[in-house]
Scaffold this active site. Structure first.
Site, mmCIF file in Angstrom:
data_model
loop_
_atom_site.group_PDB
_atom_site.id
_atom_site.type_symbol
_atom_site.label_atom_id
_atom_site.label_comp_id
_atom_site.label_asym_id
_atom_site.label_seq_id
_atom_site.Cartn_x
_atom_site.Cartn_y
_atom_site.Cartn_z
ATOM 1 N N ASN A 196 -15.851 6.091 -5.010
ATOM 2 C CA ASN A 196 -15.862 4.997 -5.977
ATOM 3 C C ASN A 196 -16.553 3.750 -5.443
ATOM 4 O OD1 ASN A 196 -14.006 2.373 -6.807
ATOM 5 N ND2 ASN A 196 -14.691 3.603 -8.523
ATOM 6 N N LYS A 237 0.865 -1.191 0.000
ATOM 7 C CA LYS A 237 0.000 0.000 0.000
ATOM 8 C C LYS A 237 0.890 1.226 0.000
ATOM 9 C CE LYS A 237 -4.435 1.017 0.255
ATOM 10 N NZ LYS A 237 -5.588 0.195 -0.170
ATOM 11 N N GLY A 248 -5.584 2.668 -7.289
ATOM 12 C CA GLY A 248 -6.253 3.751 -6.564
ATOM 13 C C GLY A 248 -6.723 3.340 -5.179
ATOM 14 N N ASP A 249 -7.074 4.315 -4.397
ATOM 15 C CA ASP A 249 -7.725 4.158 -3.094
ATOM 16 C C ASP A 249 -8.341 5.537 -2.817
ATOM 17 O OD1 ASP A 249 -7.841 2.111 -0.682
ATOM 18 O OD2 ASP A 249 -7.464 4.047 0.243
ATOM 19 N N SER A 271 -8.211 -5.712 -10.462
ATOM 20 C CA SER A 271 -6.900 -5.158 -10.817
ATOM 21 C C SER A 271 -5.989 -6.273 -11.328
ATOM 22 C CB SER A 271 -6.240 -4.511 -9.601
ATOM 23 O OG SER A 271 -6.717 -3.204 -9.395
HETATM 24 P P1 NDP Z 1 -12.988 7.783 -2.668
HETATM 25 O O1 NDP Z 1 -11.927 8.784 -2.469
HETATM 26 O O2 NDP Z 1 -13.542 7.563 -4.023
HETATM 27 O O3 NDP Z 1 -14.209 8.076 -1.674
HETATM 28 C C1 NDP Z 1 -14.050 8.174 -0.282
HETATM 29 C C2 NDP Z 1 -15.381 8.533 0.331
HETATM 30 O O4 NDP Z 1 -15.301 8.428 1.747
HETATM 31 C C3 NDP Z 1 -15.761 9.972 0.027
HETATM 32 O O5 NDP Z 1 -17.154 10.053 -0.076
HETATM 33 C C4 NDP Z 1 -15.250 10.697 1.272
HETATM 34 O O6 NDP Z 1 -15.911 11.920 1.519
HETATM 35 C C5 NDP Z 1 -15.604 9.704 2.344
HETATM 36 N N1 NDP Z 1 -14.879 9.956 3.613
HETATM 37 C C6 NDP Z 1 -15.445 10.192 4.799
HETATM 38 N N2 NDP Z 1 -14.562 10.422 5.745
HETATM 39 C C7 NDP Z 1 -13.375 10.338 5.198
HETATM 40 C C8 NDP Z 1 -12.057 10.469 5.697
HETATM 41 N N3 NDP Z 1 -11.779 10.746 6.979
HETATM 42 N N4 NDP Z 1 -11.067 10.291 4.842
HETATM 43 C C9 NDP Z 1 -11.323 10.037 3.555
HETATM 44 N N5 NDP Z 1 -12.546 9.898 3.028
HETATM 45 C C10 NDP Z 1 -13.583 10.055 3.835
HETATM 46 O O7 NDP Z 1 -12.391 6.409 -2.099
HETATM 47 P P2 NDP Z 1 -12.871 4.908 -2.373
HETATM 48 O O8 NDP Z 1 -14.339 4.858 -2.586
HETATM 49 O O9 NDP Z 1 -11.960 4.331 -3.389
HETATM 50 O O10 NDP Z 1 -12.497 4.210 -0.986
HETATM 51 C C11 NDP Z 1 -13.421 4.095 0.088
HETATM 52 C C12 NDP Z 1 -12.978 3.003 1.036
HETATM 53 O O11 NDP Z 1 -12.937 1.756 0.338
HETATM 54 C C13 NDP Z 1 -11.582 3.168 1.629
HETATM 55 O O12 NDP Z 1 -11.578 2.623 2.938
HETATM 56 C C14 NDP Z 1 -10.710 2.311 0.733
HETATM 57 O O13 NDP Z 1 -9.538 1.891 1.405
HETATM 58 C C15 NDP Z 1 -11.651 1.160 0.472
HETATM 59 N N6 NDP Z 1 -11.379 0.351 -0.714
HETATM 60 C C16 NDP Z 1 -11.264 0.915 -1.955
HETATM 61 C C17 NDP Z 1 -11.062 0.125 -3.070
HETATM 62 C C18 NDP Z 1 -11.017 0.695 -4.433
HETATM 63 O O14 NDP Z 1 -10.928 -0.098 -5.383
HETATM 64 N N7 NDP Z 1 -11.108 1.981 -4.629
HETATM 65 C C19 NDP Z 1 -10.902 -1.324 -2.945
HETATM 66 C C20 NDP Z 1 -11.111 -1.841 -1.605
HETATM 67 C C21 NDP Z 1 -11.324 -1.009 -0.553
HETATM 68 P P3 NDP Z 1 -15.232 13.314 1.092
HETATM 69 O O15 NDP Z 1 -15.344 13.370 -0.406
HETATM 70 O O16 NDP Z 1 -16.030 14.327 1.794
HETATM 71 O O17 NDP Z 1 -13.805 13.237 1.561
HETATM 72 O O1 2IT Z 2 -7.928 -1.531 -0.711
HETATM 73 C C1 2IT Z 2 -7.853 -2.014 -1.859
HETATM 74 O O2 2IT Z 2 -7.965 -3.233 -2.059
HETATM 75 C C2 2IT Z 2 -7.645 -1.099 -2.987
HETATM 76 N N1 2IT Z 2 -7.582 0.106 -2.787
HETATM 77 C C3 2IT Z 2 -7.496 -1.643 -4.384
HETATM 78 C C4 2IT Z 2 -6.082 -2.072 -4.638
HETATM 79 C C5 2IT Z 2 -5.772 -2.489 -6.051
HETATM 80 O O3 2IT Z 2 -4.598 -2.801 -6.262
HETATM 81 O O4 2IT Z 2 -6.635 -2.496 -6.928
#
Ligand code: NDP
Ligand code: 2IT
Length: 447
Positions: A244, A129, A168-169, A379
């Site tokens: 996302n 990560k 991404g994350d 991925s």
């Molecule tokens: P995004 O950046 O697309 O969205 C994050 C969302 O969470 C936003 O709506 C954001 O609001 C909100 N949020 C609320 N509190 C917080 C905070 N303290 N810090 C950051 N964001 C906050 O991220 P993702 O949707 O990609 O990720 C969401 C979660 O899913 C994370 O925990 C990530 O690790 C996990 N994840 C993501 C994957 C992926 O493929 N993207 C895969 C597996 C897990 P605001 O816009 O107001 O900040």
């Molecule tokens: O938390 C997660 O699994 C991710 N943000 C996706 C990682 C990836 O390599 O697609």
């Protein structure tokens, strides 16, 4: 209460040694505590190979300076990270998070979780990560680009399609991956498509990657409910976050006939008793990069509240924002509101007290490292397509994703069944993943 001496000793030593890193200690304790039944079976062997001590120590942590120039011509300096935690089953793989809360503890907890998540996918990927304390909010496209270029100036030394493959994350989506990929290509003078995933479709991205984490979460949820004779159709759902993962969890939940009534961002939540209209959320968040409050401009009779989304009663709760969103108090509220199932779209959204309380109260809990693994699994499918220089259709990738999620649920369930853990899929996921990783680590010797 843990009885196994070796396990107890490693948990204590690791907690002490990393006492400044509370999120990492939390994730480590959650996983190790649940492994007791398997560790007991082969305690002497694991001890002889120093297996647990090696498992909790990252193979490598890279921390670096990221200087960039903002639109006013001022120099800004952020801190970048890549944690390469465990490469025993494949190249390090895991996302990049750009958020002001990022620090070494958060990077380590995410990389640690990723080891087990990636093992559950059944695909050859190790755990890593990275990210930065950079805050993308309010930055122009040019500022984002300059930051990404500077970040890649250093990261490029440490990654490669067979070495480490970021994605991404939070705060990193297709726009950022595009800038990162462009800079990698420029520096290396090679078209190594598989070095990053989550790319745009015109330069090596995979169909369904954008949807994969959210869709996968719902495929897992459907399987978990089915195994407990519950149908998802008609159930009320609330989803924290509007990024996302949240958006595509919402899309698939609606497709499965559930009724999504609330979503949030870091400022507040919207409640639409008639069901969230997802097209408006996509326009606000994916196109305008706006605030969820703007939903009221499209649906004036919805409500916007600057408070906790978990105040809204729902049978299914999908935390899809960030870590430690649900503590004991919130868990108690969810139980008293009649929640039957929770699906962790985010990484570690429930703290350990909340997990224990929810399990004791027979809430079905889909742990993040299993339930949100669809993103990283897809991925890995993107990497496969890149290496055979081909691309699969949306339906082909979606079908593979669905099958992977069904397999992951079955692994969690069979481990839970084998060790008489009932519906504790949290322990089931940890045990199943640990068996694979520990086997690979022991086979490869003390490294
Ligand atoms: P995004 O950046 O697309 O969205 C994050 C969302 O969470 C936003 O709506 C954001 O609001 C909100 N949020 C609320 N509190 C917080 C905070 N303290 N810090 C950051 N964001 C906050 O991220 P993702 O949707 O990609 O990720 C969401 C979660 O899913 C994370 O925990 C990530 O690790 C996990 N994840 C993501 C994957 C992926 O493929 N993207 C895969 C597996 C897990 P605001 O816009 O107001 O900040
Ligand atoms: O938390 C997660 O699994 C991710 N943000 C996706 C990682 C990836 O390599 O697609």
């Amino acid at each position: 209460m843990i009885n196994c001496e070796y396990l107890k000793e490693v948990i204590n030593t690791t907690s002490e040694k990393n006492s400044q890193e509370k999120e990492f200690v939390q994730a480590m304790q959650e996983v190790l505590t649940s492994l007791e039944p398997v560790i007991k079976e082969k305690e002497e062997e694991y001890k002889k190979y120093g297996l647990l001590e090696r498992l909790v120590e990252p193979e490598r942590i890279i921390s670096f300076r990221v200087p960039w120039v903002d639109d006013r011509g001022h120099v800004q300096v952020n801190r970048g990270y890549r944690v390469q935690f465990n490469g025993s089953i494949g190249p390090y793989k895991g996302g990049l998070r750009f958020n002001p809360t990022v620090n070494q503890s958060i990077m380590k907890f995410l990389a640690f979780e990723q080891i087990f998540k990636n093992a559950l996918t059944g695909l050859p990927i190790g755990g890593g990560k990275g990210g930065s304390d950079f805050d993308p909010k309010g930055k122009s496209d040019m500022e984002i680009m300059r930051f990404c270029q500077s970040f890649m100036n250093e990261l490029q030394r440490h990654i490669g399609q067979d070495v480490d493959v970021p994605a991404g994350d939070i705060g990193v989506g297709e726009r950022e991956i595009g800038f990162l990929f462009g800079q990698f290509r420029k520096i290396k003078n090679t078209y190594e498509a598989g070095v990053l995933t989550g790319k745009g479709l015109s330069y090596g991205g995979s169909l369904t990657r954008k949807e994969a984490t959210g869709y996968g979460l719902l495929y897992f949820m459907r399987e978990m409910l089915k195994a407990n004779n519950i149908n998802i159709a008609g159930k009320k759902v609330i989803i924290s976050g509007a990024g996302n993962v949240a958006i595509y969890a919402c899309e698939k939940a609606i497709q499965m006939g559930a009724n999504v009534i609330a979503m949030s961002d870091s400022n507040g939540y919207i409640y639409d008793k008639n069901g969230i209209k997802l097209d408006f959320i996509k326009e606000i968040k994916e196109i305008k990069r706006g605030r969820i409050k703007d939903y009221l401009k499209y649906v004036p009779d919805a409500q916007y509240v600057e408070g906790s989304i978990y105040d809204i009663p729902a049978e299914i709760v999908l935390p899809c924002a960030t870590q430690n969103d649900i503590n004991l108090q919130t868990a108690e509220k969810l139980v008293s509101n009649g929640t039957i199932a929770i699906g962790e779209g985010a990484n570690m959204p429930c703290n350990n007290e909340a997990i224990n309380y929810l399990l004791e109260n027979k809430v079905l809990l889909a742990p993040g490292k299993a339930a949100n693994a669809g993103g990283v699994a897809t991925s890995a499918l993107e990497m496969s397509q890149n290496s055979i220089r081909s691309s699969w259709t949306f339906e082909e990738v979606d079908k593979k994703l669905e099958q992977i999620m069904i397999n992951i649920f079955n692994q969690c369930k069979s481990a839970a069944d084998k060790y008489n853990l009932g519906t504790n899929y949290v322990a089931g996921a940890n045990i199943s993943a640990f068996k694979k990783v520990s086997n690979a680590m022991i086979s490869q010797g003390i490294i």
